[in-house]
Design a protein around this motif. Structure first.
Motif, mmCIF file in Angstrom:
data_model
loop_
_atom_site.group_PDB
_atom_site.id
_atom_site.type_symbol
_atom_site.label_atom_id
_atom_site.label_comp_id
_atom_site.label_asym_id
_atom_site.label_seq_id
_atom_site.Cartn_x
_atom_site.Cartn_y
_atom_site.Cartn_z
ATOM 1 N N SER A 153 -17.290 -33.776 9.555
ATOM 2 C CA SER A 153 -17.138 -33.488 10.982
ATOM 3 C C SER A 153 -15.967 -34.276 11.551
ATOM 4 C CB SER A 153 -18.426 -33.861 11.721
ATOM 5 O OG SER A 153 -18.307 -33.633 13.106
ATOM 6 N N GLY A 154 -15.078 -33.586 12.253
ATOM 7 C CA GLY A 154 -13.947 -34.243 12.904
ATOM 8 C C GLY A 154 -13.909 -33.892 14.384
ATOM 9 N N ALA A 155 -13.336 -34.786 15.180
ATOM 10 C CA ALA A 155 -13.213 -34.545 16.621
ATOM 11 C C ALA A 155 -11.960 -35.251 17.120
ATOM 12 C CB ALA A 155 -14.448 -35.053 17.363
ATOM 13 N N VAL A 156 -11.329 -34.659 18.131
ATOM 14 C CA VAL A 156 -10.129 -35.244 18.736
ATOM 15 C C VAL A 156 -10.199 -35.104 20.251
ATOM 16 C CG1 VAL A 156 -8.569 -34.924 16.772
ATOM 17 C CG2 VAL A 156 -8.894 -33.061 18.389
ATOM 18 N N SER A 157 -9.527 -36.012 20.939
ATOM 19 C CA SER A 157 -9.416 -35.952 22.396
ATOM 20 C C SER A 157 -8.189 -36.742 22.833
ATOM 21 C CB SER A 157 -10.668 -36.524 23.062
ATOM 22 O OG SER A 157 -10.534 -36.504 24.478
ATOM 23 N N MET A 158 -7.263 -36.078 23.462
ATOM 24 C CA MET A 158 -6.062 -36.705 24.009
ATOM 25 C C MET A 158 -5.253 -37.429 22.930
ATOM 26 S SD MET A 158 -7.713 -37.989 27.651
ATOM 27 C CE MET A 158 -6.170 -38.622 28.296
ATOM 28 N N PHE A 159 -5.450 -38.749 22.777
ATOM 29 C CA PHE A 159 -4.701 -39.548 21.802
ATOM 30 C C PHE A 159 -5.578 -40.112 20.687
ATOM 31 C CE2 PHE A 159 -2.415 -39.922 25.848
ATOM 32 C CZ PHE A 159 -1.125 -39.556 25.480
ATOM 33 N N ASP A 160 -6.876 -39.773 20.681
ATOM 34 C CA ASP A 160 -7.824 -40.413 19.768
ATOM 35 C C ASP A 160 -8.601 -39.381 18.962
ATOM 36 O OD1 ASP A 160 -7.271 -43.045 20.885
ATOM 37 O OD2 ASP A 160 -8.370 -42.338 22.637
ATOM 38 N N GLY A 161 -9.024 -39.792 17.772
ATOM 39 C CA GLY A 161 -9.817 -38.901 16.935
ATOM 40 C C GLY A 161 -10.784 -39.665 16.072
ATOM 41 N N PRO A 187 -14.235 -34.508 27.830
ATOM 42 C CA PRO A 187 -13.021 -33.879 28.354
ATOM 43 C C PRO A 187 -12.598 -32.710 27.474
ATOM 44 C CG PRO A 187 -12.475 -35.932 27.228
ATOM 45 C CD PRO A 187 -13.982 -35.853 27.280
ATOM 46 N N SER A 188 -12.144 -31.633 28.090
ATOM 47 C CA SER A 188 -11.692 -30.472 27.328
ATOM 48 C C SER A 188 -10.207 -30.585 27.032
ATOM 49 C CB SER A 188 -11.963 -29.176 28.112
ATOM 50 O OG SER A 188 -11.109 -29.103 29.244
ATOM 51 N N CYS A 189 -9.814 -29.976 25.942
ATOM 52 C CA CYS A 189 -8.410 -29.971 25.559
ATOM 53 C C CYS A 189 -7.554 -29.318 26.638
ATOM 54 C CB CYS A 189 -8.260 -29.236 24.230
ATOM 55 S SG CYS A 189 -6.578 -29.068 23.628
ATOM 56 N N GLU A 190 -8.075 -28.230 27.229
ATOM 57 C CA GLU A 190 -7.326 -27.514 28.253
ATOM 58 C C GLU A 190 -7.094 -28.377 29.482
ATOM 59 O OE1 GLU A 190 -9.906 -26.374 26.659
ATOM 60 O OE2 GLU A 190 -9.229 -24.569 25.612
ATOM 61 N N ALA A 191 -8.065 -29.222 29.832
ATOM 62 C CA ALA A 191 -7.973 -30.025 31.051
ATOM 63 C C ALA A 191 -7.166 -31.299 30.857
ATOM 64 C CB ALA A 191 -9.376 -30.375 31.551
ATOM 65 N N THR A 192 -7.306 -31.947 29.692
ATOM 66 C CA THR A 192 -6.699 -33.267 29.518
ATOM 67 C C THR A 192 -5.561 -33.293 28.511
ATOM 68 O OG1 THR A 192 -8.303 -33.885 27.803
ATOM 69 C CG2 THR A 192 -8.886 -34.387 30.089
ATOM 70 N N LEU A 198 -1.905 -35.636 16.280
ATOM 71 C CA LEU A 198 -3.228 -36.246 16.146
ATOM 72 C C LEU A 198 -4.162 -35.331 15.357
ATOM 73 C CD1 LEU A 198 -5.412 -38.373 16.928
ATOM 74 C CD2 LEU A 198 -5.788 -37.013 19.008
ATOM 75 N N THR A 199 -4.095 -34.028 15.621
ATOM 76 C CA THR A 199 -4.965 -33.101 14.902
ATOM 77 C C THR A 199 -4.618 -33.064 13.414
ATOM 78 O OG1 THR A 199 -3.534 -31.192 15.370
ATOM 79 C CG2 THR A 199 -5.269 -31.664 16.964
ATOM 80 N N GLY A 200 -3.344 -33.292 13.108
ATOM 81 C CA GLY A 200 -2.945 -33.351 11.702
ATOM 82 C C GLY A 200 -3.511 -34.569 10.999
ATOM 83 N N VAL A 201 -3.513 -35.706 11.686
ATOM 84 C CA VAL A 201 -4.063 -36.933 11.102
ATOM 85 C C VAL A 201 -5.545 -36.753 10.798
ATOM 86 C CG1 VAL A 201 -4.574 -39.368 11.524
ATOM 87 C CG2 VAL A 201 -2.379 -38.419 12.251
#
Length: 240
Positions: A153-161, A187-192, A198-201
């Motif tokens: 399971s992976g997750a990302v938000s803004m600058f962090d994952g 927070p949603s990707c569309e909003a923030t 980051l998604t590549g990492v």
């Protein structure tokens, strides 16, 4: 996992794996015999699909109901400008087949739900979830628990994952994401927004965990969460 011998072309393609101590022919045979499902062909799914196809996963399933849009291309690198408006599942399938024709790709252009998750996932040995909402993530996790299939399971938000592995015998999804947690709190990707690399990492780390699970190499992130702060260029870890 049993598999037919590697062909001459496969031996050349996977030469760097075959000489790698700890992987070798046995590890590559395990990858060839494996059936892996990737849920989501977006920011996280893109590097997962690329690296698992490149690694020689025998059967690669892709679940994704959405279409490619222009705003995806800043981070969803397996899709193209020419593919805008086409289904992401088909686009991801085309990418994987072009990268490695020796991989069997099964595209599932449907939304994964509590009703169909177990039916789709039952044919696979490992599942990777890169979706962006808790409803889908819970459906995937519950089906994986019922089927006794390891889940990356992976997750990302803004600058962090972050990345973790839920496996039979280890803590389950609810230990990390309690029932009271809601998408409204996240927070949603569309909003923030989201920083593309980051998604590549995080996606690449997910692919690494899947390969470790299949080959038995190393120590998977079971009961552990690996986090990445891209602004500080720091990895950290906690157990749960």
């Amino acid at each position: 996992m049993a598999s037919e011998p590697l062909s001459a072309a496969e031996t050349r393609r996977y030469a760097r794996h075959l000489v790698l101590k700890g992987m070798g022919g046995g590890g590559q045979q395990a990858l060839k015999a494996a059936r892996v499902l990737v849920v989501g062909a977006g920011g996280l799914g893109s590097p997962v699909i690329a690296y698992l196809a490149g690694a020689g996963i025998g059967t690669l399933g892709i679940v994704e109901p959405d279409l490619v849009s222009l705003s995806n291309l800043q981070r969803q690198v397996i899709h193209t400008t020419a593919g805008i408006g086409t289904g992401k599942a088909a686009s991801a399938e085309s990418f994987a087949r072009a990268l490695n024709p020796q991989v069997t790709v099964a595209a599932h252009a449907v939304a994964l739900t509590r009703d169909n998750a177990a039916g789709i996932m039952a044919d696979y040995d490992v599942v990777l979830d890169g979706t962006d909402n808790l409803v889908t993530r819970r459906a995937v996790a519950e089906a994986a628990r019922q089927l006794a299939i390891p889940l990356v399971s992976g997750a990302v938000s803004m600058f962090d994952g972050q990345v973790s592995v839920f496996a039979p015998g280890g803590p389950d999804f609810a230990a990390l994401y309690p029932a009271e947690a809601s998408d409204d709190d996240l927070p949603s990707c569309e909003a923030t927004g989201i920083l593309g690399p980051l998604t590549g990492v995080i996606g690449t780390l997910m692919a690494m965990e899947a390969i470790k699970l299949i080959t038995g190499i190393g120590e998977p992130l079971i009961g552990r969460v690996l986090t990445y702060d891209s602004q500080g260029a720091r990895f950290s870890e906690f157990s749960y």
